[in-house]
Enzyme design. Structure first.
Site, PDB file in Angstrom:
ATOM      1  N   LYS A 153       0.731  -1.211   0.144  1.00 29.19           N
ATOM      2  CA  LYS A 153       0.024   0.041  -0.107  1.00 29.19           C
ATOM      3  C   LYS A 153       0.819   1.243  -0.035  1.00 29.19           C
ATOM      4  CE  LYS A 153      -3.768  -1.914   2.674  1.00 29.19           C
ATOM      5  NZ  LYS A 153      -3.955  -1.942   4.208  1.00 29.19           N
ATOM      6  N   ARG A 154       1.990   1.142   0.438  1.00 30.91           N
ATOM      7  CA  ARG A 154       3.110   2.178   0.592  1.00 30.91           C
ATOM      8  C   ARG A 154       3.472   2.734  -0.692  1.00 30.91           C
ATOM      9  NH1 ARG A 154       2.718  -0.032   5.227  1.00 30.91           N
ATOM     10  NH2 ARG A 154       4.234  -1.637   4.696  1.00 30.91           N
TER      11      ARG A 154
END
Ligand code: GLU
Length: 476
Positions: free
Chosen positions: A260-261
């Site tokens: 997600k980063r």
């Protein structure tokens, strides 16, 4: 299971509703769907919500709606109950309880009353001595029946642990990776059930896959170690296991696990995000199909609709090496499918996006749709229309250019030509500007603030006379 059942392919997608449907989940769902549909089998959605703290009702609905939107409609699900249901684990607690009791009666599982603190201490002491591979010491296996009764009477919290036969091997033929074997001695006596009445994931999965008649399980490779534990459980319960295939991991461009980063892709990993941005379900499906699968050597076809995907899908084409997620390829597919849309559909979707952004009145619809067509050939997703067409709805930044006299003269000439133009049509604009063609880059900058874009006469025509003359105004 009788013979008749075995021949029917039944696959499942079993998400935990702790978040929205992401690309990895959608890909797992897709491959299971294709495998089932290829042979008129059934595709089942099972909600694994035993982690009560992290599960949310809204995620169940959202994930289901995203699946429907993608075209992957489950044949059986909490939304369409059938004889194998309920299809939501928290509604099956009594079933797990029953099988836990059965294993307890057969002495295949045992009570463990060790507290978290005791276990942490045990692990710490072990690691000081042995450095690695800690497994539970089986301390509670030594408890006498009286001790167990005492603890139960005082309502001491417990878990049930599976007594993993240490001397046995557990192997299976992975549908993607070939033979995989585990040794019993490497598998800890894992917890299957808690005294609060909740099963642990591996236990619930085995019970459900068996009772739901699942024949094939395709899931991410991060589940391989769960498969080891599940095989021990199948043996303990005396059941045949389904066939397993573990899909390759999804990587980012740097070949690390997609996270997600990741800055470039973080807004593109969830199906709802792609939906909001105006990606089309057929593009996402086609893209996901190639994320870890290939139709076969020598086959160069890249465009597959869902029906063709069903016809062409085979387990042989699944890869073991990581599949790299690239936005470029996703955009390529989406651009392709946007060009294929029926005009009406294209108009509908563009109007929706632009109307919302610029708060446009209904009577502008036709005009707005014409604008959208200008950008269609280069569109990666509908949301891009917002920025691409901004200068039609808002004034562009005025760029003051120091122009040589000759250009100033030409610009004046252009303004005059357009001022005198009574018949404001695309073709007449084009005709009128024949003589000032070499000034087009400059006119474009002044009208749109951009260096490039769709054909200038089209832009001028659609901007309308008033806006055009205003924007061509020179500083006096
Ligand atoms: N519920 C699990 C998950 O969301 C999947 C379990 C399985 O596919 O066996 O990761």
């Amino acid at each position: 299971m009788n013979k008749k059942n075995i021949s029917v392919i039944r696959t499942r997608f079993a998400p935990s509703p702790t978040g929205e449907l992401h690309l990895g989940g959608a890909r797992t769902a897709l491959f299971n769907y294709l495998l089932a549909k290829k042979s008129q089998g059934k595709f089942i959605l099972r909600i694994e919500d035993t982690d009560q703290e992290r599960s949310k009702e809204e995620y169940i609905n959202n994930q289901y709606n995203d699946l429907l939107w993608l075209g992957l409609k489950p044949d059986e699900s909490p939304f369409f109950e059938s004889k194998h249901g309920p299809y939501q684990q928290t509604k099956r607690l009594d079933i797990y309880q029953k099988y836990a009791q059965e294993l307890l009666d057969k002495k295949k599982v045992y009570y463990c009353f060790c507290s978290k603190e005791e276990l942490a201490k045990e692990k710490e002491e072990y690691l000081v001595k042995k450095k690695a591979n800690y497994q539970y010491s089986r301390k509670c296996l030594q408890l006498s029946p009286e001790q167990i009764q005492n603890f139960l009477q005082t309502k001491k919290p417990y878990v049930l642990r599976l007594k993993v036969p240490q001397e046995k091997d557990y192997g299976f033929q992975d549908l993607v990776r070939g033979k995989i074997t585990f040794q019993g001695k490497d598998i800890e006596d894992f917890v299957i059930f808690r005294s609060n009445g909740f099963p642990l994931l591996n236990f619930a999965v085995v019970i459900d896959d068996h009772l739901m008649g699942i024949s094939h399980v395709l899931r991410g490779e991060e589940h391989i170690s769960n498969t080891a534990k599940q095989l021990v459980l199948y043996k303990a319960l005396g059941w045949n296991s389904p066939q397993f295939g573990h899909l390759s991991i999804i990587l980012n461009k740097e070949r690390q696990k997609l996270s997600k980063r990741d800055q470039t892709t973080s807004e593109f990993q969830m199906i709802y995000q792609l939906r909001q941005k105006g990606y089309l379900p057929q593009a996402i499906i086609n893209y996901l199909l190639f994320l870890g699968w290939h139709p076969g050597r020598g086959i160069t076809q890249e465009i597959f609709n869902l029906k063709e995907a069903i016809e062409n899908f085979n387990l042989k084409g699944l890869h073991t090496q990581g599949a790299v997620f690239t936005l470029e390829k996703l955009n390529w597919y989406n651009n392709y499918y946007i060009q294929q849309l029926e005009e009406k559909e294209f108009e509908k979707q563009s109007w929706k996006v632009l109307q919302k952004e610029y708060q446009l009145a209904e009577e502008k619809k036709e005009w707005v749709q014409k604008i959208a067509f200008l950008f269609r050939p280069r569109l990666n997703c509908f949301q891009e229309l917002i920025n691409l067409s901004r200068y039609f709805f808002q004034e562009p930044l005025q760029i003051d250019l120091d122009l040589p006299l000759s250009q100033l003269e030409k610009l004046k000439e252009t303004k005059e030509l357009l001022t005198n133009l009574e018949d404001w049509k695309e073709e007449s604009v084009r005709q009128a500007l024949q003589t000032v063609k070499n000034l087009f880059p400059l006119i474009r900058r002044k009208l749109t603030g951009q260096k490039s874009g769709p054909e200038l006469p089209k832009i001028i025509y659609l901007l309308g006379k008033e806006k055009v003359l205003k924007r061509l105004k020179l500083k006096s």
